[in-house]
Design a protein around this motif. Sequence first.
Motif, mmCIF file in Angstrom:
data_model
loop_
_atom_site.group_PDB
_atom_site.id
_atom_site.type_symbol
_atom_site.label_atom_id
_atom_site.label_comp_id
_atom_site.label_asym_id
_atom_site.label_seq_id
_atom_site.Cartn_x
_atom_site.Cartn_y
_atom_site.Cartn_z
ATOM 1 N N MET A 32 0.835 -1.195 0.000
ATOM 2 C CA MET A 32 0.000 0.000 0.000
ATOM 3 C C MET A 32 0.877 1.254 0.000
ATOM 4 S SD MET A 32 -3.100 -1.319 0.187
ATOM 5 C CE MET A 32 -4.252 -0.140 0.923
ATOM 6 N N SER A 33 0.384 2.307 -0.660
ATOM 7 C CA SER A 33 1.101 3.586 -0.688
ATOM 8 C C SER A 33 0.147 4.731 -0.399
ATOM 9 C CB SER A 33 1.743 3.823 -2.057
ATOM 10 O OG SER A 33 2.801 2.953 -2.296
ATOM 11 N N TRP A 34 0.639 5.712 0.341
ATOM 12 C CA TRP A 34 -0.069 6.976 0.404
ATOM 13 C C TRP A 34 0.208 7.716 -0.895
ATOM 14 C CZ3 TRP A 34 -3.657 8.361 3.759
ATOM 15 C CH2 TRP A 34 -3.689 7.738 5.011
ATOM 16 N N ALA A 35 -0.822 8.229 -1.516
ATOM 17 C CA ALA A 35 -0.654 8.905 -2.804
ATOM 18 C C ALA A 35 -1.506 10.164 -2.852
ATOM 19 C CB ALA A 35 -1.040 7.971 -3.951
ATOM 20 N N GLY A 36 -1.084 11.102 -3.682
ATOM 21 C CA GLY A 36 -1.835 12.336 -3.843
ATOM 22 C C GLY A 36 -1.401 13.086 -5.095
ATOM 23 N N SER A 37 -2.169 14.071 -5.464
ATOM 24 C CA SER A 37 -1.866 14.885 -6.630
ATOM 25 C C SER A 37 -0.701 15.829 -6.324
ATOM 26 C CB SER A 37 -3.107 15.696 -7.015
ATOM 27 O OG SER A 37 -2.759 16.720 -7.919
ATOM 28 N N PRO A 38 0.160 16.095 -7.324
ATOM 29 C CA PRO A 38 1.240 17.072 -7.106
ATOM 30 C C PRO A 38 0.707 18.470 -6.800
ATOM 31 C CG PRO A 38 1.072 16.463 -9.434
ATOM 32 C CD PRO A 38 0.199 15.518 -8.662
ATOM 33 N N ARG A 39 -0.565 18.701 -7.071
ATOM 34 C CA ARG A 39 -1.176 19.987 -6.720
ATOM 35 C C ARG A 39 -1.413 20.108 -5.223
ATOM 36 N NH1 ARG A 39 -6.408 20.228 -10.382
ATOM 37 N NH2 ARG A 39 -6.272 17.975 -10.160
ATOM 38 N N LEU A 40 -1.425 18.959 -4.540
ATOM 39 C CA LEU A 40 -1.760 18.965 -3.116
ATOM 40 C C LEU A 40 -0.571 18.648 -2.226
ATOM 41 C CD1 LEU A 40 -4.058 19.111 -0.973
ATOM 42 C CD2 LEU A 40 -4.350 16.631 -1.294
ATOM 43 N N ILE A 41 0.327 17.797 -2.711
ATOM 44 C CA ILE A 41 1.416 17.338 -1.837
ATOM 45 C C ILE A 41 2.776 17.722 -2.425
ATOM 46 C CG2 ILE A 41 0.038 15.454 -0.906
ATOM 47 C CD1 ILE A 41 2.743 14.440 -3.246
ATOM 48 N N ASN A 42 3.783 17.651 -1.581
ATOM 49 C CA ASN A 42 5.163 17.910 -1.978
ATOM 50 C C ASN A 42 5.871 16.563 -2.124
ATOM 51 O OD1 ASN A 42 7.839 18.559 -2.278
ATOM 52 N ND2 ASN A 42 7.964 19.883 -0.471
ATOM 53 N N PRO A 43 6.211 16.151 -3.357
ATOM 54 C CA PRO A 43 6.802 14.827 -3.570
ATOM 55 C C PRO A 43 8.145 14.637 -2.861
ATOM 56 C CG PRO A 43 6.071 15.802 -5.648
ATOM 57 C CD PRO A 43 6.014 16.877 -4.612
ATOM 58 N N LEU A 69 -0.205 11.338 -10.231
ATOM 59 C CA LEU A 69 -0.141 11.093 -8.796
ATOM 60 C C LEU A 69 1.309 10.894 -8.372
ATOM 61 C CD1 LEU A 69 -3.085 8.543 -8.249
ATOM 62 C CD2 LEU A 69 -3.061 10.963 -7.585
ATOM 63 N N HIS A 70 1.553 11.166 -7.103
ATOM 64 C CA HIS A 70 2.862 10.874 -6.517
ATOM 65 C C HIS A 70 2.653 10.013 -5.273
ATOM 66 C CE1 HIS A 70 5.499 13.340 -8.981
ATOM 67 N NE2 HIS A 70 4.594 14.325 -8.928
ATOM 68 N N ALA A 71 3.536 9.039 -5.103
ATOM 69 C CA ALA A 71 3.540 8.279 -3.859
ATOM 70 C C ALA A 71 4.228 9.120 -2.800
ATOM 71 C CB ALA A 71 4.264 6.952 -4.050
#
Length: 301
Positions: A160-171, A248-250
């Motif tokens: 499992m990975s936490w993932a989100g859009s680059p618009r929301l999170i800092n990779p 998406l970014h993990a």
Amino acid sequence: MMTLVALARHRHFGRTALELNTTQPAISARLAALEQEFGCKLILRGNTGFGLTPEGEKVLKIFETVLRQIEGLKHELADDPAPILEVIRVGAIDTISSTWMTHFVEATHAAFPHLKIELTVESTKNLVQGMHDGAYDMIFALDPAIGEGFRSFVSCVFQMSWAGSPRLINPDKVYSVEELSQLPIITFPKGTPPYRMVAPYFQDERVLASKLTSSNSLYSIINLLIDGFGVGTIPTVTIHREIKMGLLHALNVSKRFPPMPIIATYQSSTHNDLIRSVVEQSRASAKAYCATVDPSMAWVD
């Protein structure tokens, strides 16, 4: 014969009566006559659910063989080359339908050309209930179905990975549990197996209360993540294309999320020889799929 075979499949007197176009008392009477003829109990009765006795299992196996032979004889005498179709009812969560289920169906059809697979994609809760109701011969879910005649095993394991859009999170950032809890979170509904994994991750379920968006569809969750509505933890293998495309970014996290086992449950008391072959094909398909992806994302124990 048909009465016992249908009862073993449906695990319910009412549904058996509907299939055989008769009444529940008639089904009970037919069963009582069979038990009197064989001099033993064939069905377990009580509050523990439906089940076959050891004697019932033996009788069922013979009945299934005889019915297949009778059907084959009918075609032979009628000079009808039409194949005898057997049906296996399979249920799976969408994580499996989006990964190796296609391989499983194609390989099973190749190995058993006269086998018809009825595939249903459902939630774990509905799949487990469906096994108890006699709606499926085999399921792939996050929980096992526990009952008389059921056998379960771990089919595969997904990281499992936490993932989100680059618009929301800092990779490039490493997120602590506290920092994750400040973000809007997207997950499956409360009470589902995925939610049961997410809540303990934060140690305090209350942190999810005001920031939680839930959906019972993996595809909907992925789209919500891409659109920047929040972060979520899902099987890495189901979003590897979106990660490659940059949608998406993990997230880098200080606390690793535990992997998710996929549990297969099958009904061992019906289709004895056939179901064993289908079970082995499912193992082979899961293994073949896991061999095609990064071993850190999916594996077979």
